[in-house]
Write an enzyme that holds these catalytic residues in place. Structure first.
Site, PDB file in Angstrom:
ATOM      1  CB  SER A  75      85.352  85.668  58.334  1.00 54.80           C
ATOM      2  OG  SER A  75      84.549  85.811  59.472  1.00 54.80           O
ATOM      3  CE  LYS A 113      81.464  84.561  58.501  1.00 55.18           C
ATOM      4  NZ  LYS A 113      81.318  83.099  58.355  1.00 55.18           N
ATOM      5  CE  LYS A 123      82.521  85.217  62.399  1.00 54.67           C
ATOM      6  NZ  LYS A 123      81.740  83.970  62.372  1.00 54.67           N
ATOM      7  CG  ASP A 164      78.588  84.032  60.968  1.00 57.83           C
ATOM      8  OD1 ASP A 164      77.568  83.676  61.591  1.00 57.83           O
ATOM      9  OD2 ASP A 164      79.608  83.308  60.860  1.00 57.83           O
ATOM     10  CD  GLU A 172      78.032  81.913  58.404  1.00 63.85           C
ATOM     11  OE1 GLU A 172      78.579  82.849  57.775  1.00 63.85           O
ATOM     12  OE2 GLU A 172      78.670  80.947  58.846  1.00 63.85           O
ATOM     13  CG  ASP A 217      78.427  77.945  60.659  1.00 64.62           C
ATOM     14  OD1 ASP A 217      78.710  76.740  60.790  1.00 64.62           O
ATOM     15  OD2 ASP A 217      79.253  78.846  60.954  1.00 64.62           O
ATOM     16  CE  LYS A 236      82.155  77.216  59.878  1.00 61.39           C
ATOM     17  NZ  LYS A 236      81.843  77.877  61.172  1.00 61.39           N
ATOM     18  N   GLY A 285      84.894  78.453  57.565  1.00 56.41           N
ATOM     19  CA  GLY A 285      86.251  78.423  58.104  1.00 56.41           C
ATOM     20  C   GLY A 285      86.230  78.332  59.614  1.00 56.41           C
TER      21      GLY A 285
HETATM   22  C1  NPQ Z   1      81.972  80.899  61.586  1.00 58.06           C
HETATM   23  N1  NPQ Z   1      84.446  81.203  61.467  1.00 58.06           N
HETATM   24  O1  NPQ Z   1      81.762  80.911  60.392  1.00 58.06           O
HETATM   25  C2  NPQ Z   1      83.348  80.686  62.184  1.00 58.06           C
HETATM   26  C3  NPQ Z   1      83.333  80.880  63.619  1.00 58.06           C
HETATM   27  C4  NPQ Z   1      84.550  80.698  64.419  1.00 58.06           C
HETATM   28  C5  NPQ Z   1      85.988  82.352  60.016  1.00 58.06           C
HETATM   29  O2  NPQ Z   1      83.978  83.272  60.714  1.00 58.06           O
HETATM   30  C6  NPQ Z   1      88.315  79.166  67.320  1.00 58.06           C
HETATM   31  C7  NPQ Z   1      87.708  78.021  66.835  1.00 58.06           C
HETATM   32  C8  NPQ Z   1      87.846  80.393  66.954  1.00 58.06           C
HETATM   33  C9  NPQ Z   1      86.628  78.125  65.996  1.00 58.06           C
HETATM   34  C10 NPQ Z   1      86.246  81.739  65.727  1.00 58.06           C
HETATM   35  C11 NPQ Z   1      84.701  82.320  60.756  1.00 58.06           C
HETATM   36  C12 NPQ Z   1      86.754  80.499  66.108  1.00 58.06           C
HETATM   37  C13 NPQ Z   1      86.141  79.358  65.625  1.00 58.06           C
HETATM   38  C14 NPQ Z   1      85.163  81.798  64.893  1.00 58.06           C
HETATM   39  C15 NPQ Z   1      85.055  79.478  64.781  1.00 58.06           C
HETATM   40  O3  NPQ Z   1      81.012  80.987  62.330  1.00 58.06           O
HETATM   41 MG    MG Z   2      79.432  81.022  60.870  1.00 56.85          MG
END
Ligand code: NPQ
Ligand code: MG
Length: 354
Positions: A120, A146, A148, A173, A198, A223, A247, A275
């Site tokens: 990501s 992926k 953001k 995402d 996403e 998600d 998750k 994640g």
């Molecule tokens: C997601 N994660 O899929 C999340 C969002 C995310 C790896 O893209 C601190 C705690 C920081 C939780 C940053 C990925 C964070 C967090 C991103 C969750 O949407």
């Molecule tokens: Mg997400």
């Protein structure tokens, strides 16, 4: 770690709760994926700390459970707080697996010896920075990338990647950064053959995602909206998504995650493991869960070194050049915690007894 930026903000580090559960002569570990702020979800570390100490711990300590599947229902009196519940529930799974000297994956029903790893990439300061990140991760072997996105950082970013990197497995995402009024803008992503988009819309929405899915060709993956088995049933019934991100922190632990996994399998909906910037402890839990059969798409389960150097486990989680992560075969989560490192990073501890 280097900064990681999403549509809800930029983070530079992670502060989290580690739950250690003693029983049957062994110790189980769980990691709470909440953050200091309530931006990804409504939960926070301070709230989870209080809920675990005052409300969840008393519901499990001193009790006997025949199966870790009984833990989540035992916490039912507490509403919400899935991340706090998951930390306790997942520690119970690790404990149960260690007590049986079995890898956690076996208790969960997983069979894959290795899982496919995706990466990501956060929002960058420039398209040049993004191109550099994509180059690094593609060359590292990750099985899909992926990025953001948010309004102002979407179509041009995807266009640049397609122009410079060709047909690599790619998805986006949005972390709830758009509304249904943006449907025609999001439809502009259709021509890039993305694996999925996403969570484009509100974190608690299902209805508008169903409407959006009828207006765009890119498959929607939910998600944030999938906070329970019931939410997954509603999303599937309404046609709000074609793919689901699982998750365990968001769902309240492994048992609820397995239920969503099975529900999706029964409806022909593939799932992948999300994640939450976990340390090696939470990451190891994720790897075991992702070994279940309907996790057919690469997850956001990257190498430790992408986020934490050093990690709380030694050795850290490694990703092979072909983008695979081996499922540990030792008892429980099957990784070795570096307790000196944990102690050095600890801000506060709390001991709760039956
Ligand atoms: C997601 N994660 O899929 C999340 C969002 C995310 C790896 O893209 C601190 C705690 C920081 C939780 C940053 C990925 C964070 C967090 C991103 C969750 O949407
Ligand atoms: Mg997400």
């Amino acid at each position: 770690m280097a900064f990681f930026e999403t549509s809800f903000g930029r983070v530079f580090d992670k502060t989290f709760i580690l739950v250690s559960l003693d029983g049957e002569g062994v110790q189980g570990l769980g990691e709470c994926v909440a953050d200091v702020n309530p931006y990804y979800s409504s939960e926070t570390n301070v709230g989870a700390w209080q809920v675990i100490r005052d409300f969840l711990a008393p519901l499990v300590l001193g009790r006997t459970f025949a199966d870790p599947r009984e833990v989540f229902p035992a916490l039912a009196r507490v509403r919400g707080h899935h991340m706090a519940k998951a930390a306790v529930e997942m520690a119970a799974w690790d404990l149960a697996a260690r007590a049986r000297s079995a890898p956690l994956s076996r208790l969960l029903g997983g069979s894959r010896p290795e899982i496919a790893s995706g990466v990501s990439i956060g929002i960058q300061d420039s398209l040049e920075d993004l191109a550099a990140k994509v180059t690094t991760e593609r060359d590292a072997g990750y099985r899909r990338i992926k990025i953001k996105i948010k309004p102002g950082w979407d179509v041009a970013a995807v266009e640049m990647i397609r122009a410079r990197f060709g047909g690599i497995p790619l998805m986006v995402d949005a972390n709830a950064a758009y509304t249904l009024a943006d449907a025609s803008h999001l439809a502009a992503l259709d021509r890039f053959d993305l694996l999925m988009i996403e969570q484009p819309l509100e974190y608690d929405d299902v209805r508008d995602h169903a409407a959006l899915q009828r207006l765009i060709g890119t498959p929607i993956c939910l998600d944030e909206s999938i906070h329970s088995v019931r939410a997954a049933e509603e999303a599937i019934a309404l046609g709000a998504c074609r793919i689901v991100n699982i998750k365990p922190g968001r769902l309240g632990g492994h048992a609820e995650s397995i239920r969503v996994h099975d529900l999706c399998a029964a409806h022909g909906i593939p799932v992948w493991h999300g994640g939450m910037l976990e340390s090696g402890i939470g990451r190891a839990h994720n790897i075991h869960l992702a070994s279940l059969p309907n996790f057919t798409l690469p997850g956001d389960i990257a190498a430790s070194r992408r986020y934490f150097v050093p990690d709380l486990i030694e050795p850290g989680i490694e990703v092979s050049h072909s983008g695979m992560v081996t499922v540990p075969t030792g008892p429980g989560i099957g990784v070795t915690v570096d307790w000196d490192r944990v102690k050095a990073a600890t801000i506060e501890t709390c001991d709760v007894r039956a």
